[in-house]
Write an enzyme that holds these catalytic residues in place. Structure first.
Site, PDB file in Angstrom:
ATOM      1  N   ASP A  11       3.983  -4.306  -7.331  1.00 35.75           N
ATOM      2  CA  ASP A  11       3.368  -3.108  -6.746  1.00 35.75           C
ATOM      3  C   ASP A  11       3.891  -1.843  -7.420  1.00 35.75           C
ATOM      4  OD1 ASP A  11       5.665  -4.240  -5.252  1.00 35.75           O
ATOM      5  OD2 ASP A  11       5.661  -2.298  -4.249  1.00 35.75           O
ATOM      6  N   ARG A  16       3.763   6.025   2.023  1.00 41.08           N
ATOM      7  CA  ARG A  16       4.131   7.440   2.189  1.00 41.08           C
ATOM      8  C   ARG A  16       3.618   8.288   1.036  1.00 41.08           C
ATOM      9  NH1 ARG A  16      10.327   7.608   0.528  1.00 41.08           N
ATOM     10  NH2 ARG A  16      10.313   5.913  -0.950  1.00 41.08           N
ATOM     11  N   GLY A  45       0.819  -1.224   0.000  1.00 39.07           N
ATOM     12  CA  GLY A  45       0.000   0.000   0.000  1.00 39.07           C
ATOM     13  C   GLY A  45       0.843   1.261   0.000  1.00 39.07           C
ATOM     14  N   ASP A  71       6.891   5.008  -9.696  1.00 40.52           N
ATOM     15  CA  ASP A  71       7.731   4.776  -8.512  1.00 40.52           C
ATOM     16  C   ASP A  71       9.225   4.801  -8.839  1.00 40.52           C
ATOM     17  OD1 ASP A  71       5.446   4.701  -7.087  1.00 40.52           O
ATOM     18  OD2 ASP A  71       5.776   2.741  -6.177  1.00 40.52           O
ATOM     19  N   ARG A  78       2.952  14.293  -7.443  1.00 41.26           N
ATOM     20  CA  ARG A  78       3.002  13.621  -8.733  1.00 41.26           C
ATOM     21  C   ARG A  78       1.606  13.417  -9.298  1.00 41.26           C
ATOM     22  NH1 ARG A  78       5.404   7.603  -7.205  1.00 41.26           N
ATOM     23  NH2 ARG A  78       3.686   6.981  -5.859  1.00 41.26           N
TER      24      ARG A  78
HETATM   25  P1  AMP Z   1       9.011   0.970  -3.072  1.00 43.00           P
HETATM   26  O1  AMP Z   1      10.129   0.012  -3.051  1.00 43.00           O
HETATM   27  O2  AMP Z   1       9.415   2.403  -3.005  1.00 43.00           O
HETATM   28  O3  AMP Z   1       8.035   0.712  -4.151  1.00 43.00           O
HETATM   29  O4  AMP Z   1       8.217   0.742  -1.679  1.00 43.00           O
HETATM   30  C1  AMP Z   1       7.686  -0.489  -1.275  1.00 43.00           C
HETATM   31  C2  AMP Z   1       6.681  -0.252  -0.178  1.00 43.00           C
HETATM   32  O5  AMP Z   1       7.297   0.372   0.934  1.00 43.00           O
HETATM   33  C3  AMP Z   1       5.512   0.633  -0.566  1.00 43.00           C
HETATM   34  O6  AMP Z   1       4.376   0.123   0.053  1.00 43.00           O
HETATM   35  C4  AMP Z   1       5.918   1.974  -0.013  1.00 43.00           C
HETATM   36  O7  AMP Z   1       4.811   2.799   0.238  1.00 43.00           O
HETATM   37  C5  AMP Z   1       6.624   1.578   1.264  1.00 43.00           C
HETATM   38  N1  AMP Z   1       7.599   2.578   1.707  1.00 43.00           N
HETATM   39  C6  AMP Z   1       8.786   2.886   1.130  1.00 43.00           C
HETATM   40  N2  AMP Z   1       9.408   3.857   1.824  1.00 43.00           N
HETATM   41  C7  AMP Z   1       8.598   4.183   2.858  1.00 43.00           C
HETATM   42  C8  AMP Z   1       8.677   5.130   3.937  1.00 43.00           C
HETATM   43  N3  AMP Z   1       9.714   5.928   4.098  1.00 43.00           N
HETATM   44  N4  AMP Z   1       7.627   5.171   4.788  1.00 43.00           N
HETATM   45  C9  AMP Z   1       6.560   4.374   4.644  1.00 43.00           C
HETATM   46  N5  AMP Z   1       6.444   3.471   3.674  1.00 43.00           N
HETATM   47  C10 AMP Z   1       7.439   3.362   2.784  1.00 43.00           C
HETATM   48 MG    MG Z   2       6.410   1.427  -4.829  1.00 46.06          MG
END
Ligand code: AMP
Ligand code: MG
Length: 541
Positions: free
Chosen positions: A301, A135, A132, A311, A224
């Site tokens: 995701d 952030r 989900g 992303d 974004r």
């Molecule tokens: P990503 O690898 O950036 O696609 O992130 C994978 C998951 O981790 C997603 O659900 C993001 O929303 C969550 N996520 C990444 N960084 C953070 C953060 N600093 N705080 C909260 N959730 C995060």
């Molecule tokens: Mg992501």
């Protein structure tokens, strides 16, 4: 004036008290900067209206079964400052650049209804359960003359999906997302867009390389924009949790809203819709391959249902043409998401999306049709891509060997992909010396092998390559990792001029722009070879 929030409060749809009122009031001041601007927009909330959501409001970390979203408000940053602004994106939204910091304060914008989306995903090949928007917080959907666009803040605080993390984003990753998503758009690569980058005035703790060296970094929020931020994992989560009712509702919403020409009331309708998504995904990945972009984290995701690049994390651009390269050190062991494997991963991810539709079908075997469509589309697009990059005109079967040989030769010695193809657009004779600037070690160019290949190419194009097609397929300027890093280094000490300059250059990536050549049409400098942020990036952002 009643807005959606206050209407909800009046009808007691949710159990929210005074605290929530104050919370909304305070948190909306996050948009201090954008406030005056956003007031002019017409907001919709089709996703919230048409799919089931979380009955609880607010950010505490939790599992949210049977829901597609949770209402949550962005967190108020202590000192928000607008640092980067995409005029192109703003024009589409009919927004004017806010005049410095607009301290409008506490006003609630009519129609805005913010939420975090719930989705799951396969991360590096393994199912990771509920992920989900940890952030990212969507402000709402904006109705324009011919389209509806979703506006989302990334880095604006915790949501129910933040798990153990802080919901924030740092300046370096926000600059990378802002600059790259806008650059990709101008390269003609399907992508989400960026409107603004705001520094929050807050320090955020990050262990950048996950090596036990955490440091405080500048916090930032990017706004974004996309038709939606629905991902493959948005569907997967419901299927894996066996909540087929929510799955069906989300599919119907997505098709009605974003693919109105499709109907998913039959098996063949579902397959046609998935075939469309497969083709859009193939188009996106073929563009990545054309410009040398490596996404770095092609988890399901991070796969947009619209075939948009989404992303921006530890992405990178091929400099040395090495299909085995990935900028993502988190993926160093298997290099699952390396440049050369992206088309195959696209198929793997689509297979997961197709699987997630099985409960809606009488004959799931038909889903193979959508996967087959991906393979065929990608094959066709790949041929077209090489035909354009090499100015061949129509691709013919015998071009295959020319391309295979070229791919092998480009890997013989360190060769800069962007410079090689750009210089190839203008050579007047098949002579490798004319391309020597593309080689990292000019002493060791395999001259004979190259001249043999160039002769073969020259004969194929009868000495007249389709030069304009080549120029349109081979950008001169891409956001090399060291370029982004120079912009970040300066911005971290308060100077955003390199960010601004790169934003400008990358608006016209296929133009000569000779005034920028010496600075930005260059191979990777030696200092960047092993520098964190250039050759090494992690998921920490
Ligand atoms: P990503 O690898 O950036 O696609 O992130 C994978 C998951 O981790 C997603 O659900 C993001 O929303 C969550 N996520 C990444 N960084 C953070 C953060 N600093 N705080 C909260 N959730 C995060
Ligand atoms: Mg992501």
């Amino acid at each position: 004036m009643l807005n959606r929030f206050s209407k909800n409060i009046l009808v007691s749809k949710f159990n929210i008290g005074k605290y929530f009122y104050i919370h909304i009031f305070k948190s909306l001041t996050l948009f201090l900067i954008l406030m005056g601007t956003f007031e002019s927009l017409e907001w919709l909330s089709r996703f919230l209206d048409e799919t089931p959501g979380d009955l609880e409001v607010g950010g505490s970390s939790r599992q949210v079964p049977n829901a597609c979203w949770s209402r949550v408000s962005p967190t108020l940053p202590p000192d928000p400052k607008l640092m980067l602004w995409s005029q192109e994106m703003a024009s589409i939204l009919h927004l004017d650049r806010p005049d410095g910091v607009i301290l409008g304060g506490g006003e609630i914008i009519e129609g805005m209804d913010s939420y975090a989306q719930r989705y799951g995903g396969h991360q590096f090949g393994n199912w990771a359960n509920q992920l989900g928007d940890g952030r990212a917080i969507t402000l709402g959907e904006v109705k324009l003359d011919n389209e509806v666009l979703e506006l989302q803040l990334k880095g604006s605080g915790i949501t129910p999906y933040s798990r153990f993390a802080d919901g924030k984003a740092v300046l370096r990753s926000s600059i990378r997302e802002f600059l790259c998503s806008e650059a990709m758009h101008h390269l003609g690569v399907p992508t989400t867009r960026a409107l603004s980058l705001v520094t929050t005035g807050e320090k955020v703790l990050r262990d950048m390389m996950y090596d036990g060296n955490p440091a405080l970094e500048t916090g930032a929020v990017v706004c974004r924009v996309a038709p939606s931020f629905i991902r493959f994992g948005s569907f997967q989560i419901h299927t894996i949790m066996q909540d087929y009712t929510t799955l069906k509702t989300l599919v119907e919403h997505t098709v009605r809203t974003h693919y109105p020409e499709h109907s998913v009331s039959s098996d063949t309708g579902i397959v046609k819709w998935l075939t469309h998504i497969a083709e859009q995904t193939a188009i996106m990945i073929s563009h990545w391959m054309r410009v040398g972009f490596v996404h770095g984290v092609m988890n399901t995701d991070n796969m947009s249902i619209h075939g948009l690049t989404i992303d921006y994390g530890p992405y990178g651009w091929l400099e040395d043409y090495n299909p085995g390269w990935t900028p993502n050190t988190t993926d160093a062991a298997t290099r699952r998401y390396r440049y050369g494997q992206q088309p195959k991963i696209g198929a793997w991810n689509l297979a997961r999306l197709c699987e997630s539709m099985v409960p809606l079908m009488d004959d799931p075997n038909l889903l193979h049709g959508a996967l087959e469509a991906y393979t065929q589309s990608y094959g066709r697009l790949q041929n077209d891509m090489w035909a354009a990059k090499l100015g061949l005109g129509e691709f013919i079967d015998s071009d295959e060997s020319l391309i295979v040989e070229l791919n092998a030769l480009l890997q013989e010695v360190e060769t800069d992909m962007t410079i090689f193809f750009r210089l190839l657009c203008s050579i007047e004779e098949p002579e490798i010396d004319l391309l020597s600037d593309a080689f990292y070690d000019s002493e060791n160019i395999p001259t004979e092998l190259w001249n043999t290949w160039l002769d073969k190419w020259w004969t194929r194009v009868e000495g007249t390559p389709k030069r304009q097609e080549m120029i349109n397929a081979n950008p001169k300027y891409v956001l090399r990792n060291w370029m982004a890093q120079l912009a970040i280094d300066a911005a971290e000490s308060g100077d955003f001029s390199i960010c601004e300059e790169l934003y400008l250059v990358l608006k016209n990536p296929y133009e000569e722009q000779v005034e920028f050549e010496e600075k930005w049409f260059q191979k990777r400098p030696e200092w960047a070879r092993h520098r964190v942020g250039c050759s090494m990036l992690s998921c920490s952002s």
